[in-house]
Design a protein around this motif. Structure first.
Motif, short mmCIF file in Angstrom:
data_model
loop_
_atom_site.label_atom_id
_atom_site.label_comp_id
_atom_site.label_asym_id
_atom_site.label_seq_id
_atom_site.Cartn_x
_atom_site.Cartn_y
_atom_site.Cartn_z
N GLU A 83 0.89 -1.26 0.00
CA GLU A 83 0.16 -0.18 0.04
C GLU A 83 0.90 1.08 -0.06
O GLU A 83 0.34 2.42 -0.38
N LYS B 208 7.23 2.67 -1.98
CA LYS B 208 7.18 3.86 -2.74
C LYS B 208 8.50 4.29 -2.47
O LYS B 208 8.98 4.16 -1.36
N HIS C 184 4.40 -1.19 -6.75
CA HIS C 184 3.76 0.20 -6.69
C HIS C 184 4.80 1.09 -5.81
O HIS C 184 4.67 1.05 -4.61
N ASN D 238 3.57 6.92 -11.74
CA ASN D 238 2.04 6.87 -10.98
C ASN D 238 1.45 8.40 -11.14
O ASN D 238 2.16 9.33 -10.65
N GLU E 25 -6.16 -0.50 -7.38
CA GLU E 25 -6.61 0.26 -6.49
C GLU E 25 -8.08 0.47 -6.24
O GLU E 25 -8.71 1.48 -6.08
N TRP F 264 -7.72 -1.95 -2.93
CA TRP F 264 -6.97 -1.22 -2.16
C TRP F 264 -7.23 -1.11 -0.66
O TRP F 264 -7.53 -0.32 0.06
C1 XIL Z 1 -2.23 5.72 -0.29
C2 XIL Z 1 -2.16 4.80 0.62
O1 XIL Z 1 -3.51 3.97 0.78
C3 XIL Z 1 -1.77 5.37 1.95
O2 XIL Z 1 -1.71 4.37 3.04
C4 XIL Z 1 -0.75 6.34 1.85
O3 XIL Z 1 -0.50 6.84 3.15
C5 XIL Z 1 -0.90 7.32 0.74
O4 XIL Z 1 -1.06 6.47 -0.29
N1 XIL Z 1 -3.35 6.56 -5.30
C6 XIL Z 1 -2.49 5.77 -5.21
C7 XIL Z 1 -1.95 5.07 -3.88
O5 XIL Z 1 -1.60 5.74 -6.15
O6 XIL Z 1 -0.65 4.99 -3.90
C8 XIL Z 1 -2.61 5.92 -2.82
O7 XIL Z 1 -2.12 4.99 -1.59
C9 XIL Z 1 -3.86 6.28 -2.73
C10 XIL Z 1 -4.35 6.95 -4.12
#
Ligand code: XIL
Length: 354
Positions: A72, A76, A109, A157, A265, A312
């Motif tokens: 999640e 990153k 991701h 992304n 997601e 997600w």
């Molecule tokens: C979100 C996660 O769910 C959270 O836990 C984190 O703090 C921030 O990122 N689009 C995306 C994801 O591509 O990486 C994001 O995830 C939600 C929106």
């Protein structure tokens, strides 16, 4: 683990995924259900966090129901490097080990995301060329570390702005120039000749300008022979919007370009207006219908274009939606008690052609 969770966990392990028509002999037991991974002709994934793994019910349900995972947030850039730029592998390694142990694939991701740029890179003091070398080095190091474990990466992304479809004015765009996306794809391909390369974004299913920019980018990469294997359509939707016809039209446009589609997601908000303080049966049934129609549309795609569907999060109370939107929300397949919701049944029914 308290007694109740021990019971649920044991029950999940014993019943879920054992057979498509698992039955329980004890009428006190909750209804057993079929694991999505045992029915779906494509990988079904879920976003996970390393702190929720271990021996509890969370990981028990994740590994019995799903056969793909995505970090999640722990893969990153901000989380894979420290403030000074050194690598921090612990959590990502735990996720990958969990996936390997339970025969799940890993979707990576995301290599580059403007919202997860660490300060050492955001405030990079070297030249633009040195900046690009640092990005390339990061991509190469991460991709090669997980070369045997990660089947696919979101290379970048959310590169486009809402409404205008312009490239976001990120540090990557500023330092590497307007053709930076092409080079990110090339660097990832150079790092691993086999890993699948995805562009991932939200809003392409309701924002025409963003969709057009994404398709123009794909066309341009393809025309120049720059590798891209698929598109992630972030399925952060509500029980009413956007209409299914939009989603199908976008999937068709991606199929026409010969790319794989990742319904990434996924969550389906049932309380976008904030009118609910508890989840009603009516809204839950509408959520089920929505999940069913989207999975059915995905099932209708040519097999070679079906990459995966990824949720997600696992349980409603663990979803990012609650903090992000500030309303009570129940956007996922499982409730707080690890019970599959009607939406889960809607997913299964679509897989079975109902
Ligand atoms: C979100 C996660 O769910 C959270 O836990 C984190 O703090 C921030 O990122 N689009 C995306 C994801 O591509 O990486 C994001 O995830 C939600 C929106």
């Amino acid at each position: 683990m308290n007694l109740r969770f021990s019971f649920i966990f044991l029950w999940a392990i014993l019943t879920v995924g054992c057979s498509e028509n698992a039955v329980t002999e004890n009428p006190e037991d909750p209804e057993p259900y079929t694991a999505l991974r045992s029915v779906a002709p494509f990988p079904v994934g879920v976003a996970i966090q390393s702190s929720r793994l271990g021996s509890g019910p969370h990981s028990g349900v994740v590994r019995t129901v799903f056969n793909s995972v995505t970090a999640e947030y722990e893969m990153k850039m901000k989380h894979l490097t420290s403030a000074s730029g050194s690598y921090v592998w612990t959590h990502a390694d735990q996720l990958v080990a969990f996936a390997n142990e339970h025969d799940m694939q890993v979707h990576g991701h995301a290599l580059v995301w403007h919202q997860s740029t660490p300060s050492w890179l955001e405030n990079f003091s070297g030249t633009d060329m040195e900046f690009e070398d640092a990005v390339k080095d990061y991509i190469t190091t991460v991709v090669q570390r997980y070369q045997d474990d990660v089947v696919s990466w979101d290379v970048i992304n959310e590169a486009f702005e809402d409404g205008s479809g312009e490239l976001r004015n990120s540090v990557f765009r500023r330092r590497m120039g307007p053709d930076f996306i092409a080079r990110l794809f090339q660097y990832t391909r150079e790092a691993d000749p086999d890993v699948l390369l995805f562009y991932n974004d939200y809003g392409t299913i309701w924002d025409t300008a963003k969709l057009e920019s994404m398709l123009a980018m794909v066309d341009d990469l393809q025309a120049r022979g720059i590798p891209i294997d698929g598109v992630g359509l972030q399925m952060h939707i509500t029980y009413t919007h956007p209409p299914l016809s939009n989603i199908v039209a976008v999937m068709d446009a991606v199929v026409q370009r010969g790319l794989k589609i990742h319904i990434s997601e996924m969550d389906v908000r049932v309380n976008p207006q904030g009118d609910l303080s508890v989840l009603t049966d009516e809204r839950s049934q509408l959520q089920k219908k929505r999940v069913n129609e989207i999975v059915a549309a995905f099932m209708d795609l040519p097999e070679e274009n079906q990459f995966a569907i990824t949720w997600w999060g696992l349980r409603d109370p663990e979803s990012w939606l609650i903090d992000f939107w500030g309303n009570p929300e129940w956007g996922l397949l499982f409730d707080a008690e690890y019970q599959p919701k009607p939406a889960y049944e809607g997913f299964l029914e679509a897989l079975r052609g109902n």
